[in-house]
Scaffold this motif. Structure first.
Motif, PDB file in Angstrom:
ATOM      1  N   MET A 121       0.825  -1.199   0.000  1.00 27.51           N
ATOM      2  CA  MET A 121       0.000   0.000   0.000  1.00 27.51           C
ATOM      3  C   MET A 121       0.865   1.258   0.000  1.00 27.51           C
ATOM      4  O   MET A 121       0.492   2.242  -0.608  1.00 27.51           O
ATOM      5  CB  MET A 121      -0.917  -0.034   1.234  1.00 27.51           C
ATOM      6  N   GLY A 122       2.009   1.218   0.670  1.00 30.29           N
ATOM      7  CA  GLY A 122       2.888   2.379   0.722  1.00 30.29           C
ATOM      8  C   GLY A 122       3.445   2.754  -0.636  1.00 30.29           C
ATOM      9  O   GLY A 122       3.629   3.935  -0.942  1.00 30.29           O
ATOM     10  N   ILE A 123       3.698   1.747  -1.470  1.00 30.80           N
ATOM     11  CA  ILE A 123       4.239   2.013  -2.805  1.00 30.80           C
ATOM     12  C   ILE A 123       3.197   2.740  -3.652  1.00 30.80           C
ATOM     13  O   ILE A 123       3.519   3.688  -4.376  1.00 30.80           O
ATOM     14  CB  ILE A 123       4.687   0.701  -3.482  1.00 30.80           C
ATOM     15  N   LEU A 124       1.943   2.316  -3.552  1.00 29.38           N
ATOM     16  CA  LEU A 124       0.886   2.982  -4.314  1.00 29.38           C
ATOM     17  C   LEU A 124       0.715   4.431  -3.877  1.00 29.38           C
ATOM     18  O   LEU A 124       0.509   5.320  -4.709  1.00 29.38           O
ATOM     19  CB  LEU A 124      -0.429   2.228  -4.160  1.00 29.38           C
ATOM     20  N   ALA A 125       0.807   4.678  -2.582  1.00 30.31           N
ATOM     21  CA  ALA A 125       0.688   6.045  -2.078  1.00 30.31           C
ATOM     22  C   ALA A 125       1.837   6.909  -2.585  1.00 30.31           C
ATOM     23  O   ALA A 125       1.639   8.068  -2.956  1.00 30.31           O
ATOM     24  CB  ALA A 125       0.655   6.044  -0.555  1.00 30.31           C
ATOM     25  N   THR A 126       3.030   6.348  -2.615  1.00 29.62           N
ATOM     26  CA  THR A 126       4.192   7.083  -3.113  1.00 29.62           C
ATOM     27  C   THR A 126       4.032   7.400  -4.599  1.00 29.62           C
ATOM     28  O   THR A 126       4.343   8.519  -5.040  1.00 29.62           O
ATOM     29  CB  THR A 126       5.474   6.269  -2.879  1.00 29.62           C
ATOM     30  N   MET A 127       3.547   6.428  -5.351  1.00 28.04           N
ATOM     31  CA  MET A 127       3.342   6.656  -6.783  1.00 28.04           C
ATOM     32  C   MET A 127       2.266   7.720  -7.018  1.00 28.04           C
ATOM     33  O   MET A 127       2.412   8.573  -7.898  1.00 28.04           O
ATOM     34  CB  MET A 127       2.958   5.345  -7.471  1.00 28.04           C
ATOM     35  N   ALA A 128       1.206   7.691  -6.227  1.00 27.44           N
ATOM     36  CA  ALA A 128       0.131   8.680  -6.363  1.00 27.44           C
ATOM     37  C   ALA A 128       0.642  10.076  -6.019  1.00 27.44           C
ATOM     38  O   ALA A 128       0.300  11.060  -6.692  1.00 27.44           O
ATOM     39  CB  ALA A 128      -1.037   8.308  -5.459  1.00 27.44           C
ATOM     40  N   GLN A 129       1.458  10.163  -4.998  1.00 29.64           N
ATOM     41  CA  GLN A 129       2.016  11.456  -4.607  1.00 29.64           C
ATOM     42  C   GLN A 129       2.915  12.004  -5.713  1.00 29.64           C
ATOM     43  O   GLN A 129       2.873  13.196  -6.033  1.00 29.64           O
ATOM     44  CB  GLN A 129       2.803  11.307  -3.307  1.00 29.64           C
ATOM     45  N   HIS A 130       3.706  11.136  -6.324  1.00 30.36           N
ATOM     46  CA  HIS A 130       4.586  11.550  -7.425  1.00 30.36           C
ATOM     47  C   HIS A 130       3.751  12.033  -8.608  1.00 30.36           C
ATOM     48  O   HIS A 130       4.070  13.054  -9.232  1.00 30.36           O
ATOM     49  CB  HIS A 130       5.490  10.384  -7.827  1.00 30.36           C
ATOM     50  N   GLU A 131       2.675  11.309  -8.916  1.00 28.19           N
ATOM     51  CA  GLU A 131       1.807  11.697 -10.021  1.00 28.19           C
ATOM     52  C   GLU A 131       1.156  13.053  -9.757  1.00 28.19           C
ATOM     53  O   GLU A 131       1.047  13.887 -10.645  1.00 28.19           O
ATOM     54  CB  GLU A 131       0.737  10.633 -10.242  1.00 28.19           C
TER      55      GLU A 131
END
Length: 50
Positions: free
Chosen positions: A1-11
Protein backbone atom coordinates in the motif's frame (compact mmCIF):
# COMPACT_ATOMS: atom_id res chain seq x y z
CA UNK A 1 0.00 0.00 0.00
CA UNK A 2 2.89 2.38 0.72
CA UNK A 3 4.24 2.01 -2.81
CA UNK A 4 0.89 2.98 -4.31
CA UNK A 5 0.69 6.05 -2.08
CA UNK A 6 4.19 7.08 -3.11
CA UNK A 7 3.34 6.66 -6.78
CA UNK A 8 0.13 8.68 -6.36
CA UNK A 9 2.02 11.46 -4.61
CA UNK A 10 4.59 11.55 -7.42
CA UNK A 11 1.81 11.70 -10.02
CA UNK A 12 0.13 14.60 -8.18
CA UNK A 13 3.44 16.48 -8.23
CA UNK A 14 3.82 15.89 -11.97
CA UNK A 15 0.29 17.14 -12.62
CA UNK A 16 0.85 20.24 -10.47
CA UNK A 17 4.12 21.05 -12.26
CA UNK A 18 2.51 20.59 -15.68
CA UNK A 19 -0.42 22.83 -14.69
CA UNK A 20 1.86 25.58 -13.39
CA UNK A 21 3.91 25.53 -16.60
CA UNK A 22 0.75 25.74 -18.72
CA UNK A 23 -0.53 28.72 -16.72
CA UNK A 24 2.80 30.54 -17.12
CA UNK A 25 2.67 29.97 -20.89
CA UNK A 26 -0.92 31.22 -21.10
CA UNK A 27 -0.02 34.33 -19.14
CA UNK A 28 2.92 34.99 -21.51
CA UNK A 29 0.51 34.81 -24.44
CA UNK A 30 -1.73 37.46 -22.90
CA UNK A 31 -4.53 35.41 -21.40
CA UNK A 32 -6.15 36.97 -18.36
CA UNK A 33 -6.18 34.43 -15.56
CA UNK A 34 -8.58 34.38 -12.64
CA UNK A 35 -12.24 34.06 -11.82
CA UNK A 36 -14.88 36.48 -13.04
CA UNK A 37 -15.16 37.91 -9.53
CA UNK A 38 -11.46 38.82 -9.62
CA UNK A 39 -11.55 40.55 -12.99
CA UNK A 40 -12.02 44.29 -13.26
CA UNK A 41 -14.87 45.75 -15.29
CA UNK A 42 -12.45 47.14 -17.88
CA UNK A 43 -11.03 43.70 -18.59
CA UNK A 44 -14.50 42.22 -18.91
CA UNK A 45 -15.48 44.97 -21.36
CA UNK A 46 -12.42 44.28 -23.50
CA UNK A 47 -13.28 40.59 -23.72
CA UNK A 48 -16.91 41.33 -24.65
CA UNK A 49 -16.05 43.58 -27.60
CA UNK A 50 -16.27 41.60 -30.86
Amino acid sequence: MGILATMAQHERKLIADRTKKALVEKKKRGFVLGTLADLHASILQLECIP
